[in-house]
Scaffold this motif. Structure first.
Motif, PDB file in Angstrom:
ATOM      1  N   ASP A  43       0.819  -1.216   0.000  1.00 55.67           N
ATOM      2  CA  ASP A  43       0.000   0.000   0.000  1.00 55.67           C
ATOM      3  C   ASP A  43       0.852   1.264   0.000  1.00 55.67           C
ATOM      4  OD1 ASP A  43      -2.242  -1.558  -0.020  1.00 55.67           O
ATOM      5  OD2 ASP A  43      -2.782  -1.205   2.075  1.00 55.67           O
ATOM      6  N   TYR A  44       1.915   1.260   0.785  1.00 60.37           N
ATOM      7  CA  TYR A  44       2.790   2.434   0.827  1.00 60.37           C
ATOM      8  C   TYR A  44       3.393   2.709  -0.546  1.00 60.37           C
ATOM      9  CZ  TYR A  44       6.918   5.269   1.549  1.00 60.37           C
ATOM     10  OH  TYR A  44       7.878   6.232   1.433  1.00 60.37           O
ATOM     11  N   GLY A  45       3.856   1.681  -1.212  1.00 62.83           N
ATOM     12  CA  GLY A  45       4.453   1.845  -2.536  1.00 62.83           C
ATOM     13  C   GLY A  45       3.450   2.387  -3.546  1.00 62.83           C
ATOM     14  N   LYS A  46       2.214   1.898  -3.502  1.00 65.25           N
ATOM     15  CA  LYS A  46       1.170   2.371  -4.416  1.00 65.25           C
ATOM     16  C   LYS A  46       0.902   3.861  -4.209  1.00 65.25           C
ATOM     17  CE  LYS A  46      -1.212  -2.079  -4.458  1.00 65.25           C
ATOM     18  NZ  LYS A  46      -2.389  -2.799  -3.968  1.00 65.25           N
ATOM     19  N   VAL A  47       0.763   4.256  -2.943  1.00 62.12           N
ATOM     20  CA  VAL A  47       0.480   5.667  -2.627  1.00 62.12           C
ATOM     21  C   VAL A  47       1.672   6.547  -3.023  1.00 62.12           C
ATOM     22  CG1 VAL A  47       0.019   7.310  -0.760  1.00 62.12           C
ATOM     23  CG2 VAL A  47      -1.171   5.119  -0.820  1.00 62.12           C
ATOM     24  N   ARG A  48       2.882   6.094  -2.719  1.00 60.81           N
ATOM     25  CA  ARG A  48       4.087   6.863  -3.037  1.00 60.81           C
ATOM     26  C   ARG A  48       4.187   7.112  -4.545  1.00 60.81           C
ATOM     27  NH1 ARG A  48       8.841   5.519  -4.972  1.00 60.81           N
ATOM     28  NH2 ARG A  48       8.410   3.322  -4.765  1.00 60.81           N
ATOM     29  N   ILE A  49       3.991   6.074  -5.346  1.00 56.09           N
ATOM     30  CA  ILE A  49       4.079   6.218  -6.802  1.00 56.09           C
ATOM     31  C   ILE A  49       2.982   7.151  -7.319  1.00 56.09           C
ATOM     32  CG2 ILE A  49       3.763   4.965  -8.969  1.00 56.09           C
ATOM     33  CD1 ILE A  49       5.317   2.658  -7.651  1.00 56.09           C
ATOM     34  N   TYR A  50       1.764   6.997  -6.786  1.00 54.54           N
ATOM     35  CA  TYR A  50       0.668   7.864  -7.215  1.00 54.54           C
ATOM     36  C   TYR A  50       0.973   9.328  -6.897  1.00 54.54           C
ATOM     37  CZ  TYR A  50      -3.951   9.832  -7.902  1.00 54.54           C
ATOM     38  OH  TYR A  50      -4.984  10.614  -8.343  1.00 54.54           O
ATOM     39  N   LEU A  51       1.493   9.585  -5.697  1.00 51.85           N
ATOM     40  CA  LEU A  51       1.782  10.970  -5.306  1.00 51.85           C
ATOM     41  C   LEU A  51       2.954  11.560  -6.085  1.00 51.85           C
ATOM     42  CD1 LEU A  51       1.191  10.908  -1.456  1.00 51.85           C
ATOM     43  CD2 LEU A  51      -0.165  12.066  -3.204  1.00 51.85           C
ATOM     44  N   GLU A  52       3.889  10.738  -6.536  1.00 55.09           N
ATOM     45  CA  GLU A  52       4.980  11.244  -7.374  1.00 55.09           C
ATOM     46  C   GLU A  52       4.441  11.794  -8.686  1.00 55.09           C
ATOM     47  OE1 GLU A  52       7.735   8.001  -7.813  1.00 55.09           O
ATOM     48  OE2 GLU A  52       8.572   8.294  -5.806  1.00 55.09           O
ATOM     49  N   LYS A  53       3.390  11.166  -9.199  1.00 53.86           N
ATOM     50  CA  LYS A  53       2.799  11.592 -10.472  1.00 53.86           C
ATOM     51  C   LYS A  53       1.696  12.629 -10.295  1.00 53.86           C
ATOM     52  CE  LYS A  53       3.774   7.152 -12.592  1.00 53.86           C
ATOM     53  NZ  LYS A  53       3.215   5.883 -13.043  1.00 53.86           N
ATOM     54  N   HIS A  54       1.033  12.626  -9.145  1.00 47.16           N
ATOM     55  CA  HIS A  54      -0.109  13.520  -8.894  1.00 47.16           C
ATOM     56  C   HIS A  54       0.095  14.291  -7.598  1.00 47.16           C
ATOM     57  CE1 HIS A  54      -1.611  10.147 -11.347  1.00 47.16           C
ATOM     58  NE2 HIS A  54      -2.258  11.095 -11.990  1.00 47.16           N
ATOM     59  N   ARG A  55       1.076  15.132  -7.582  1.00 49.10           N
ATOM     60  CA  ARG A  55       1.423  15.901  -6.386  1.00 49.10           C
ATOM     61  C   ARG A  55       0.234  16.756  -5.938  1.00 49.10           C
ATOM     62  NH1 ARG A  55       5.509  17.262  -3.309  1.00 49.10           N
ATOM     63  NH2 ARG A  55       5.853  19.392  -2.653  1.00 49.10           N
ATOM     64  N   GLY A  56      -0.053  16.726  -4.645  1.00 44.82           N
ATOM     65  CA  GLY A  56      -1.139  17.531  -4.084  1.00 44.82           C
ATOM     66  C   GLY A  56      -2.497  16.858  -4.150  1.00 44.82           C
ATOM     67  N   ALA A  57      -2.552  15.583  -4.523  1.00 41.69           N
ATOM     68  CA  ALA A  57      -3.837  14.883  -4.578  1.00 41.69           C
ATOM     69  C   ALA A  57      -4.403  14.740  -3.174  1.00 41.69           C
ATOM     70  CB  ALA A  57      -3.652  13.502  -5.204  1.00 41.69           C
ATOM     71  N   ASN A  58      -5.736  14.724  -3.081  1.00 43.04           N
ATOM     72  CA  ASN A  58      -6.341  14.549  -1.760  1.00 43.04           C
ATOM     73  C   ASN A  58      -6.550  13.069  -1.462  1.00 43.04           C
ATOM     74  OD1 ASN A  58      -8.823  13.716  -2.892  1.00 43.04           O
ATOM     75  ND2 ASN A  58      -9.556  15.819  -3.012  1.00 43.04           N
ATOM     76  N   ILE A  59      -6.944  12.764  -0.243  1.00 46.79           N
ATOM     77  CA  ILE A  59      -7.064  11.369   0.189  1.00 46.79           C
ATOM     78  C   ILE A  59      -8.100  10.614  -0.632  1.00 46.79           C
ATOM     79  CG2 ILE A  59      -7.787   9.885   2.107  1.00 46.79           C
ATOM     80  CD1 ILE A  59      -6.338  11.766   3.984  1.00 46.79           C
ATOM     81  N   SER A  60      -9.209  11.251  -0.980  1.00 50.95           N
ATOM     82  CA  SER A  60     -10.243  10.583  -1.777  1.00 50.95           C
ATOM     83  C   SER A  60      -9.710  10.193  -3.149  1.00 50.95           C
ATOM     84  CB  SER A  60     -11.465  11.488  -1.942  1.00 50.95           C
ATOM     85  OG  SER A  60     -12.039  11.764  -0.699  1.00 50.95           O
ATOM     86  N   GLN A  61      -8.950  11.079  -3.771  1.00 50.09           N
ATOM     87  CA  GLN A  61      -8.365  10.775  -5.078  1.00 50.09           C
ATOM     88  C   GLN A  61      -7.362   9.629  -4.973  1.00 50.09           C
ATOM     89  OE1 GLN A  61      -6.804  14.678  -5.809  1.00 50.09           O
ATOM     90  NE2 GLN A  61      -8.541  15.289  -7.109  1.00 50.09           N
ATOM     91  N   ILE A  62      -6.537   9.668  -3.937  1.00 50.00           N
ATOM     92  CA  ILE A  62      -5.532   8.618  -3.733  1.00 50.00           C
ATOM     93  C   ILE A  62      -6.224   7.280  -3.495  1.00 50.00           C
ATOM     94  CG2 ILE A  62      -3.654   7.804  -2.269  1.00 50.00           C
ATOM     95  CD1 ILE A  62      -3.121  10.810  -1.602  1.00 50.00           C
ATOM     96  N   GLU A  63      -7.251   7.294  -2.665  1.00 48.10           N
ATOM     97  CA  GLU A  63      -7.989   6.073  -2.344  1.00 48.10           C
ATOM     98  C   GLU A  63      -8.633   5.480  -3.600  1.00 48.10           C
ATOM     99  OE1 GLU A  63     -11.272   4.666   0.966  1.00 48.10           O
ATOM    100  OE2 GLU A  63     -11.419   6.707   0.168  1.00 48.10           O
ATOM    101  N   ALA A  64      -9.260   6.318  -4.415  1.00 47.31           N
ATOM    102  CA  ALA A  64      -9.920   5.848  -5.630  1.00 47.31           C
ATOM    103  C   ALA A  64      -8.915   5.286  -6.643  1.00 47.31           C
ATOM    104  CB  ALA A  64     -10.715   6.987  -6.268  1.00 47.31           C
ATOM    105  N   ALA A  65      -7.773   5.932  -6.780  1.00 49.33           N
ATOM    106  CA  ALA A  65      -6.799   5.522  -7.794  1.00 49.33           C
ATOM    107  C   ALA A  65      -5.985   4.296  -7.387  1.00 49.33           C
ATOM    108  CB  ALA A  65      -5.857   6.678  -8.101  1.00 49.33           C
ATOM    109  N   THR A  66      -5.696   4.153  -6.093  1.00 46.57           N
ATOM    110  CA  THR A  66      -4.798   3.082  -5.652  1.00 46.57           C
ATOM    111  C   THR A  66      -5.505   1.901  -5.001  1.00 46.57           C
ATOM    112  OG1 THR A  66      -4.450   4.074  -3.473  1.00 46.57           O
ATOM    113  CG2 THR A  66      -2.932   4.725  -5.241  1.00 46.57           C
ATOM    114  N   GLY A  67      -6.717   2.126  -4.478  1.00 45.03           N
ATOM    115  CA  GLY A  67      -7.416   1.075  -3.760  1.00 45.03           C
ATOM    116  C   GLY A  67      -6.971   0.943  -2.308  1.00 45.03           C
ATOM    117  N   VAL A  68      -6.092   1.838  -1.866  1.00 44.42           N
ATOM    118  CA  VAL A  68      -5.613   1.833  -0.484  1.00 44.42           C
ATOM    119  C   VAL A  68      -6.646   2.558   0.380  1.00 44.42           C
ATOM    120  CG1 VAL A  68      -3.761   2.585   1.052  1.00 44.42           C
ATOM    121  CG2 VAL A  68      -3.218   1.808  -1.255  1.00 44.42           C
TER     122      VAL A  68
END
Length: 151
Positions: A43-68
């Motif tokens: 889960d940490y790796g998924k969130v880290r990679i997503y945030l590298e590409k989508h800086r400033g994303a909110n928790i709802s966006q991260i949750e929807a995109a990664t499934g974490v």
């Protein structure tokens, strides 16, 4: 589940989805299959990679995109694995004084106070244990060298 989050286990993959081989931890949430060399993420790796590409994303966006889960993401922020950016709409507050912070559980001032209190509690607990040992006295409450005199 809370104990799993606190221990830092974020849905760690053990077996490769491609070939069924064992996955070896390579760091920052990344795992490599020892047989087919496929790469998988916890889960940490998924969130880290997503945030590298989508800086400033909110928790709802991260949750929807990664499934974490939202809870796991919030725990990662509390563990200071990620910081909340200044322009973010996410509000993170100190657990003691409710001042807005960017990561962790406490603001700088409250963290110092918390650590001092924790240190003092630990020190007093150690002192209580030492008193129970009876250092320097025997059963008759004789002190020091008297305990070691031959009769």
């Amino acid at each position: 589940m809370r104990k799993l989050l606190e221990a830092g286990y974020y849905n760690r993959p053990y077996i490769c989805n491609n070939c069924g081989g064992n996955l070896i931890f390579k760091g920052v949430g990344e795992y490599h299959c020892e047989m087919c060399k496929a790469v998988e993420y916890d889960d940490y790796g998924k969130v880290r990679i997503y945030l590298e590409k989508h800086r400033g994303a909110n928790i709802s966006q991260i949750e929807a995109a990664t499934g974490v889960s939202r809870k796991a993401i919030q725990q990662m922020v509390k563990e200071e694995r990620f910081d909340v950016t200044q322009d973010s709409r996410i509000a993170l507050y100190c657990e003691r004084c409710h001042k807005k912070i960017q990561s962790g559980r406490f603001c700088g001032k409250c963290e110092l106070e918390f650590n001092k209190e924790l240190e003092e509690r630990n020190r007093s607990a150690r002192n209580i244990k030492m008193e129970g040992i009876g250092m320097g006295t025997d059963a008759k409450n004789n002190k020091g060298a008297k305990r070691f005199e031959r009769q």
